[in-house]
Design a protein around this motif. Structure first.
Motif, short mmCIF file in Angstrom:
data_model
loop_
_atom_site.label_atom_id
_atom_site.label_comp_id
_atom_site.label_asym_id
_atom_site.label_seq_id
_atom_site.Cartn_x
_atom_site.Cartn_y
_atom_site.Cartn_z
N GLN A 382 -9.94 1.56 -10.27
CA GLN A 382 -10.07 1.39 -8.82
C GLN A 382 -9.84 -0.07 -8.48
OE1 GLN A 382 -14.19 1.72 -7.33
NE2 GLN A 382 -14.80 1.96 -9.49
N GLY A 383 -9.85 -0.36 -7.19
CA GLY A 383 -9.75 -1.74 -6.75
C GLY A 383 -8.42 -2.09 -6.13
N ASN A 384 -8.18 -3.39 -5.98
CA ASN A 384 -6.94 -3.89 -5.41
C ASN A 384 -5.91 -4.15 -6.49
OD1 ASN A 384 -7.58 -4.11 -2.55
ND2 ASN A 384 -9.06 -5.67 -3.16
N ARG A 385 -4.67 -3.98 -6.11
CA ARG A 385 -3.57 -4.17 -7.06
C ARG A 385 -3.44 -5.64 -7.43
NH1 ARG A 385 0.89 -0.94 -8.33
NH2 ARG A 385 0.22 0.56 -6.74
N VAL A 386 -3.18 -5.88 -8.71
CA VAL A 386 -3.02 -7.21 -9.26
C VAL A 386 -1.57 -7.37 -9.70
CG1 VAL A 386 -3.64 -8.65 -11.27
CG2 VAL A 386 -5.42 -7.45 -9.97
N TYR A 387 -1.05 -8.59 -9.58
CA TYR A 387 0.33 -8.82 -9.99
C TYR A 387 0.48 -8.61 -11.49
CZ TYR A 387 4.74 -10.99 -11.13
OH TYR A 387 6.01 -11.21 -11.61
N ALA A 388 1.47 -7.83 -11.87
CA ALA A 388 1.82 -7.58 -13.27
C ALA A 388 3.28 -7.20 -13.35
CB ALA A 388 0.95 -6.47 -13.86
N THR A 389 3.90 -7.53 -14.46
CA THR A 389 5.31 -7.21 -14.62
C THR A 389 5.62 -6.95 -16.09
OG1 THR A 389 7.57 -7.94 -14.11
CG2 THR A 389 6.04 -9.62 -14.89
N SER A 390 6.64 -6.13 -16.32
CA SER A 390 7.10 -5.80 -17.67
C SER A 390 8.58 -6.17 -17.77
CB SER A 390 6.92 -4.31 -17.95
OG SER A 390 7.62 -3.90 -19.10
N ASN A 391 8.98 -6.70 -18.93
CA ASN A 391 10.39 -7.05 -19.11
C ASN A 391 11.20 -5.88 -19.67
OD1 ASN A 391 9.46 -6.98 -21.75
ND2 ASN A 391 10.47 -8.89 -22.37
N ASN A 392 10.57 -4.69 -19.79
CA ASN A 392 11.25 -3.50 -20.31
C ASN A 392 10.93 -2.33 -19.40
OD1 ASN A 392 12.16 -1.23 -21.69
ND2 ASN A 392 11.26 -1.80 -23.65
N PRO A 393 11.92 -1.72 -18.75
CA PRO A 393 11.62 -0.61 -17.83
C PRO A 393 10.98 0.60 -18.51
CG PRO A 393 14.01 -0.86 -18.14
CD PRO A 393 13.36 -2.06 -18.75
N ASP A 394 11.07 0.69 -19.85
CA ASP A 394 10.39 1.76 -20.57
C ASP A 394 8.89 1.52 -20.69
OD1 ASP A 394 12.55 3.43 -21.08
OD2 ASP A 394 13.14 2.31 -22.86
N ILE A 395 8.46 0.29 -20.48
CA ILE A 395 7.03 -0.03 -20.53
C ILE A 395 6.55 -0.20 -19.10
CG2 ILE A 395 5.27 -1.61 -21.39
CD1 ILE A 395 6.82 -0.01 -23.55
N GLN A 396 5.85 0.80 -18.62
CA GLN A 396 5.35 0.78 -17.24
C GLN A 396 3.97 0.13 -17.21
OE1 GLN A 396 5.86 5.18 -17.12
NE2 GLN A 396 6.90 4.84 -15.16
N VAL A 397 3.68 -0.63 -16.17
CA VAL A 397 2.40 -1.31 -16.07
C VAL A 397 1.91 -1.29 -14.63
CG1 VAL A 397 3.54 -3.57 -15.83
CG2 VAL A 397 1.14 -3.46 -16.53
N HIS A 398 0.60 -1.04 -14.48
CA HIS A 398 -0.09 -1.20 -13.20
C HIS A 398 -1.45 -1.81 -13.49
CE1 HIS A 398 2.78 0.93 -10.67
NE2 HIS A 398 2.88 1.82 -11.64
N VAL A 399 -1.86 -2.75 -12.65
CA VAL A 399 -3.13 -3.44 -12.85
C VAL A 399 -3.90 -3.45 -11.54
CG1 VAL A 399 -4.25 -5.58 -13.60
CG2 VAL A 399 -2.08 -4.89 -14.64
N PHE A 400 -5.21 -3.18 -11.64
CA PHE A 400 -6.10 -3.21 -10.47
C PHE A 400 -7.36 -3.98 -10.84
CE2 PHE A 400 -3.46 0.55 -10.14
CZ PHE A 400 -3.02 0.49 -8.83
N ALA A 401 -7.99 -4.59 -9.86
CA ALA A 401 -9.23 -5.31 -10.08
C ALA A 401 -10.21 -4.98 -8.98
CB ALA A 401 -8.98 -6.82 -10.13
N ASN A 402 -11.49 -4.82 -9.38
CA ASN A 402 -12.54 -4.45 -8.45
C ASN A 402 -13.77 -5.31 -8.76
OD1 ASN A 402 -13.93 -2.89 -6.47
ND2 ASN A 402 -14.89 -1.71 -8.12
N LYS A 403 -13.95 -6.39 -7.99
CA LYS A 403 -15.04 -7.33 -8.21
C LYS A 403 -14.97 -7.90 -9.62
CE LYS A 403 -18.00 -5.25 -4.67
NZ LYS A 403 -19.27 -4.58 -4.37
N ASN A 404 -15.91 -7.49 -10.49
CA ASN A 404 -15.94 -8.05 -11.84
C ASN A 404 -15.35 -7.09 -12.88
OD1 ASN A 404 -17.98 -6.17 -11.66
ND2 ASN A 404 -19.46 -7.34 -12.85
#
Length: 605
Positions: A382-404
């Motif tokens: 849960q939480g707000n989206r955090v900046y993240a990136t992958s240099n390979n389109p086969d490796i998908q990434v999503h990052v979220f942060a919620n307080k601590n």
């Protein structure tokens, strides 16, 4: 991938080779927006294909809805004017009577008090919603009268019919008459939508719940005779476009993977044509997604099939998480107990429905299937989206942060294991106090596993098996975002352009906002046979950019032709504020450029 056995086999083979050069960058100090969306909407992404009026799920509500965080998604509980129990009485009086009876059933369901929600899709089977040559106005009037009173909590979304066009031939005696049915079904969608919008403003109407979005088949004939027809006839009145995304084979078409570049091409074409026609991108409703194939129903329960489904759910979800600003809801096709199936004629031996959360044992009790691992993996994210990136389109990434707390989701679309270096930007590494890793994968026998590793604070690299999804749960020092990044997508004015050798195709992309800090990607949708080039000469505002040879997911060689999105990195100094010109020149004739979208990420300190 021509058959089900080959699809299964990919997940059973242990492959030893993996790339050494994958890097995922994560910056917990930078909040990311896609359009105006940053916070993860769990109702949008973590529903099941069921409704709160389903008593099958009332035995363990605290675990299902509070611990696992399951939301409700979709029900075949629409007005259904031609269903048997409506007895052909299309009067408004009958609609109101039946609606009030339905509302009472909802109110009396055991989960109503605690789990009722407006975030629900209602639909009907085509046989219950439509008849060829029917009185459109009378039927639409019945539907409106029913919807007004049938639900004690008004659902947000109304799909007029489920997967109607693959059933077009059910209404005529020969296939050559189906274009008339498709046209008439589209017109019916428009009339129903207009009447509902006029009288029930707090429910959205859309369609057409495409079961077979193999739009590139037969030189894009499926697009031209299905979705384009629907959008041309009914699209102006639609508030969303509904699509079903399945790996495998859903009803018709070839056996293939939709996950990865193929599903991206399908949805990008819908978005692009919407922009071409109306100057806006109408949102998607992915009312079913997952894995399916012929011959699965009526077979014994299979943990191996559960594993294949889980891989598809996670692969497709990771792509759909890229679209929070143009996606209303995405429902993995996982049902509750599906008790109806034990009496179905396709199931003489009484086996569970293949896509259930709970299956019946021989002694009559119910046991959880491996499909609950979908929610076990994602339950805390849960939480707000955090900046993240992958240099390979086969490796998908999503990052979220919620307080601590921070959550890093990684997924491997490649057919082999991939080593990933985790690169924490700015002061992100200093914020980490501890980490737990949840790994979802299929073992060498195809059985789904969900394994936890604690005290993983110092993890700097991780190797993902083929088809594996990982969620890393970080304990963080309480902090505030220091920077923001905003992602936007800008659409060319035209789409589905025919390719001719050495003949430049020009696309104009307007209203682009760029900055001096960030990233840009040209998303090029292509549909053409495998022997033809996927590397045109690409010029952006006159500057040649390099076309990579990699994209999300497999090479598609099992399909009749390639249909996918190839992401092309672009230097920011090649992007103008305002109008940008994209020029593509191919060395050979054949196929189409299905869509051109300019994606930008602009940083702001």
């Amino acid at each position: 991938m021509k058959n089900q056995q080959l699809f299964f086999a990919i997940y059973f083979i242990t492959l030893v080779g993996f790339s050494q050069n994958n890097t995922v960058q994560i910056d917990f100090t930078t909040q990311k927006f896609i359009g105006s969306e940053s916070e993860l909407n769990r109702e949008k992404y973590f529903a099941m294909h069921s409704s709160y009026n389903n008593g099958d799920l009332a035995d363990d509500p605290d675990y299902l809805f509070n611990d696992l965080g399951i939301k409700f998604g979709r029900t075949f509980g629409g007005p259904g004017p031609y269903s048997k129990y409506k007895k052909g009485d299309m009067s408004v009086q009958n609609a109101k009577k039946l609606a009030l009876e339905n509302a009472e059933r909802y109110k009396n369901s055991p989960l109503y008090a605690t789990q009722k929600t407006t975030d629900l899709i209602i639909t009907d089977h085509p046989r219950d919603a439509y008849k060829l040559g029917m009185d459109f106005e009378k039927t639409a009037t019945f539907n409106v009268a029913y919807i007004k009173k049938a639900y004690p909590v008004m659902p947000k979304y109304y799909e007029v019919m489920n997967e109607p066009f693959v059933h077009a031939k059910d209404f005529v005696d020969s296939y050559d008459k189906t274009p008339k049915v498709i046209s008439e079904m589209s017109e019916f969608h428009k009339i129903v939508a207009d009447k509902v919008h006029a009288e029930i403003p707090n429910i959205m109407v859309g369609g057409y719940s495409a079961a077979w979005p193999e739009y590139d088949k037969n030189n894009f004939a499926i697009w031209n005779t299905r979705m384009k027809v629907f959008m041309d006839i009914a699209g102006e009145s639609m508030q969303f476009f509904a699509t079903h995304i399945y790996d495998g084979r859903n009803v018709e078409g070839d056996f293939n993977y939709r996950s990865g570049s193929n599903s991206e091409a399908i949805l990008d074409l819908i978005e692009s044509y919407s922009y071409q026609k109306w100057g806006v991108v109408k949102p998607h409703l992915i009312s079913e997604y997952g894995y399916t194939a012929k011959g699965l129903q009526g077979q014994p329960y299979s943990p191996i099939l559960n594993g294949v489904c889980l891989t598809s759910y996670n692969n497709i979800l990771m792509s759909l998480l890229d679209k929070p600003d143009r996606l209303l809801k995405a429902v993995p096709f996982i049902t509750g107990k599906a008790t109806w199936f034990y009496k179905d004629s396709r199931n003489p031996e009484g086996h569970p429905y293949p896509w259930v959360l709970l299956r019946k044992e021989k002694n009559g009790t119910y046991k959880y299937t491996h499909l609950r691992k979908f929610w076990q993996l994602w339950k805390d994210v849960q939480g707000n989206r955090v900046y993240a990136t992958s240099n390979n389109p086969d490796i998908q990434v999503h990052v979220f942060a919620n307080k601590n707390k921070g959550y890093v989701a990684l997924n491997n679309l490649a057919d082999d294991a991939q080593k990933i270096n985790l690169d924490f930007l700015n002061s992100s590494k200093q914020l980490i106090k501890n980490a737990t890793i949840k790994r979802s994968y299929n073992n060498k026998n195809g059985i789904p596993k969900l394994v936890l590793f604690t005290n993983a604070k110092d993890t700097k690299e991780i190797t993902l098996k083929a088809g594996e999804t990982v969620v890393i749960d970080y304990d963080l020092t309480n902090y505030e975002f220091l920077n923001t990044v905003k992602e936007n997508n800008y659409y060319a004015k035209n789409c589905l352009q025919e390719i001719k050798a050495n003949n430049p195709i020009i696309f104009s992309v307007d209203n682009v906002t760029s900055s001096n800090k960030g990233n840009a990607t040209l998303k090029m949708g292509l549909g053409r046979t495998h022997n033809l080039s996927k590397k045109p000469i690409v010029k952006i505002n006159g500057t040649i950019v390099t076309v990579p040879t990699n994209w999300a997911g497999y090479d598609q060689t099992g399909r009749e032709q390639f249909f996918g999105v190839i992401p092309i990195p672009v230097a920011l100094d090649n992007i103008k504020n305002g109008t940008n010109t994209v020029e593509l020149t191919f060395p050979d004739t054949g196929g189409y450029v299905s869509s051109i979208i300019m994606n930008t990420e602009n940083f702001k300190n």
